[in-house]
Design a protein around this motif. Structure first.
Motif, PDB file in Angstrom:
ATOM      1  N   GLN A  49      -0.093  44.352  17.429  1.00 19.73           N
ATOM      2  CA  GLN A  49      -1.475  44.445  17.887  1.00 19.73           C
ATOM      3  C   GLN A  49      -2.424  43.747  16.923  1.00 19.73           C
ATOM      4  O   GLN A  49      -3.309  43.007  17.334  1.00 19.73           O
ATOM      5  CB  GLN A  49      -1.887  45.905  18.044  1.00 19.73           C
ATOM      6  CG  GLN A  49      -1.249  46.581  19.225  1.00 19.73           C
ATOM      7  CD  GLN A  49      -1.570  48.073  19.261  1.00 19.73           C
ATOM      8  OE1 GLN A  49      -1.984  48.665  18.276  1.00 19.73           O
ATOM      9  NE2 GLN A  49      -1.367  48.673  20.414  1.00 19.73           N
ATOM     10  N   ILE A  50      -2.243  43.986  15.640  1.00 17.59           N
ATOM     11  CA  ILE A  50      -3.167  43.418  14.655  1.00 17.59           C
ATOM     12  C   ILE A  50      -3.017  41.907  14.564  1.00 17.59           C
ATOM     13  O   ILE A  50      -4.008  41.177  14.513  1.00 17.59           O
ATOM     14  CB  ILE A  50      -3.008  44.111  13.292  1.00 17.59           C
ATOM     15  CG1 ILE A  50      -3.570  45.524  13.409  1.00 17.59           C
ATOM     16  CG2 ILE A  50      -3.689  43.318  12.184  1.00 17.59           C
ATOM     17  CD1 ILE A  50      -3.487  46.360  12.178  1.00 17.59           C
ATOM     18  N   VAL A  51      -1.795  41.411  14.566  1.00 18.95           N
ATOM     19  CA  VAL A  51      -1.587  39.965  14.482  1.00 18.95           C
ATOM     20  C   VAL A  51      -2.219  39.270  15.691  1.00 18.95           C
ATOM     21  O   VAL A  51      -2.957  38.288  15.540  1.00 18.95           O
ATOM     22  CB  VAL A  51      -0.085  39.628  14.347  1.00 18.95           C
ATOM     23  CG1 VAL A  51       0.175  38.148  14.563  1.00 18.95           C
ATOM     24  CG2 VAL A  51       0.443  40.077  12.980  1.00 18.95           C
ATOM     25  N   VAL A  52      -1.975  39.783  16.891  1.00 19.39           N
ATOM     26  CA  VAL A  52      -2.542  39.156  18.089  1.00 19.39           C
ATOM     27  C   VAL A  52      -4.057  39.343  18.121  1.00 19.39           C
ATOM     28  O   VAL A  52      -4.794  38.425  18.507  1.00 19.39           O
ATOM     29  CB  VAL A  52      -1.866  39.699  19.369  1.00 19.39           C
ATOM     30  CG1 VAL A  52      -2.599  39.232  20.622  1.00 19.39           C
ATOM     31  CG2 VAL A  52      -0.414  39.242  19.410  1.00 19.39           C
ATOM     32  N   ALA A  53      -4.555  40.508  17.697  1.00 20.42           N
ATOM     33  CA  ALA A  53      -6.006  40.734  17.680  1.00 20.42           C
ATOM     34  C   ALA A  53      -6.698  39.767  16.726  1.00 20.42           C
ATOM     35  O   ALA A  53      -7.771  39.240  17.039  1.00 20.42           O
ATOM     36  CB  ALA A  53      -6.298  42.180  17.281  1.00 20.42           C
ATOM     37  N   MET A  54      -6.099  39.529  15.561  1.00 16.61           N
ATOM     38  CA  MET A  54      -6.710  38.584  14.617  1.00 16.61           C
ATOM     39  C   MET A  54      -6.705  37.171  15.193  1.00 16.61           C
ATOM     40  O   MET A  54      -7.684  36.438  15.057  1.00 16.61           O
ATOM     41  CB  MET A  54      -5.987  38.627  13.270  1.00 16.61           C
ATOM     42  CG  MET A  54      -6.318  39.855  12.483  1.00 16.61           C
ATOM     43  SD  MET A  54      -5.784  39.824  10.762  1.00 16.61           S
ATOM     44  CE  MET A  54      -4.473  38.669  10.704  1.00 16.61           C
ATOM     45  N   LEU A  55      -5.618  36.779  15.837  1.00 11.20           N
ATOM     46  CA  LEU A  55      -5.541  35.463  16.453  1.00 11.20           C
ATOM     47  C   LEU A  55      -6.574  35.344  17.584  1.00 11.20           C
ATOM     48  O   LEU A  55      -7.293  34.344  17.679  1.00 11.20           O
ATOM     49  CB  LEU A  55      -4.125  35.210  16.986  1.00 11.20           C
ATOM     50  CG  LEU A  55      -3.872  33.868  17.650  1.00 11.20           C
ATOM     51  CD1 LEU A  55      -4.077  32.729  16.661  1.00 11.20           C
ATOM     52  CD2 LEU A  55      -2.451  33.834  18.217  1.00 11.20           C
TER      53      LEU A  55
END
Length: 153
Positions: free
Chosen positions: A107-113
């Motif tokens: 979730q965090i990796v995709v949210a940051m992207l």
């Protein structure tokens, strides 16, 4: 004060997701079907949200507003169904803590992207050194949370 309340609400939402995921994963085990548990979860959610809309909404979007929504936004439920059914399938196999830690990482990796690229009209927040360091620390934390000192990762 408002920012603190929003943070507390976000933490409560995360806790609610962990609780419901554990409960529905067990439902899937008992029913021998993660997909059936997913269906029960979405049917329950649909019933509750429909009741809230019926009793609290004073207006509804017009047909013109609905038809102007980009087509791809109507597919968000596909991602929900995939994610939720994966939770219910994987929690009994991996454990709640492991599954949630890996899911949070995704979730965090995709949210940051998504924030970096401004997907879906999100406010743009550029990836910088501190965000990349935070991601590396997050991944390190997931490894530590899941580390089994008897056998390694």
């Amino acid at each position: 004060m408002m920012a603190l309340m929003l943070c507390i609400l976000a933490i409560a939402a995360g806790a609610a997701i962990a609780i419901q995921a554990a409960m529905n994963a067990q439902l899937g085990v008992l029913l021998n079907s993660a997909m059936f548990a997913t269906g029960v979860a979405f049917l329950t959610s649909l019933t509750l949200v429909t009741a809230v809309l019926v009793f609290t909404s004073k207006s509804y979007p017009s047909v013109g507003v609905i038809t102007n929504v980009p087509w791809y936004l109507w597919l968000a439920g596909v991602f929900s169904a995939f994610g939720v059914s994966c939770f219910y399938y994987l929690i009994p196999k991996m454990g709640l803590g492991s599954m949630m830690s890996f899911a949070l990482s995704g979730q965090i990796v995709v949210a940051m992207l998504a924030s970096h690229l401004g997907w879906f009209n999100l406010p743009v927040k550029a990836l910088d050194g501190s965000r990349l360091l935070g991601t590396a620390l997050l991944i390190g934390g997931v490894i530590l949370v899941n580390w089994d000192s008897r056998s390694g990762y």
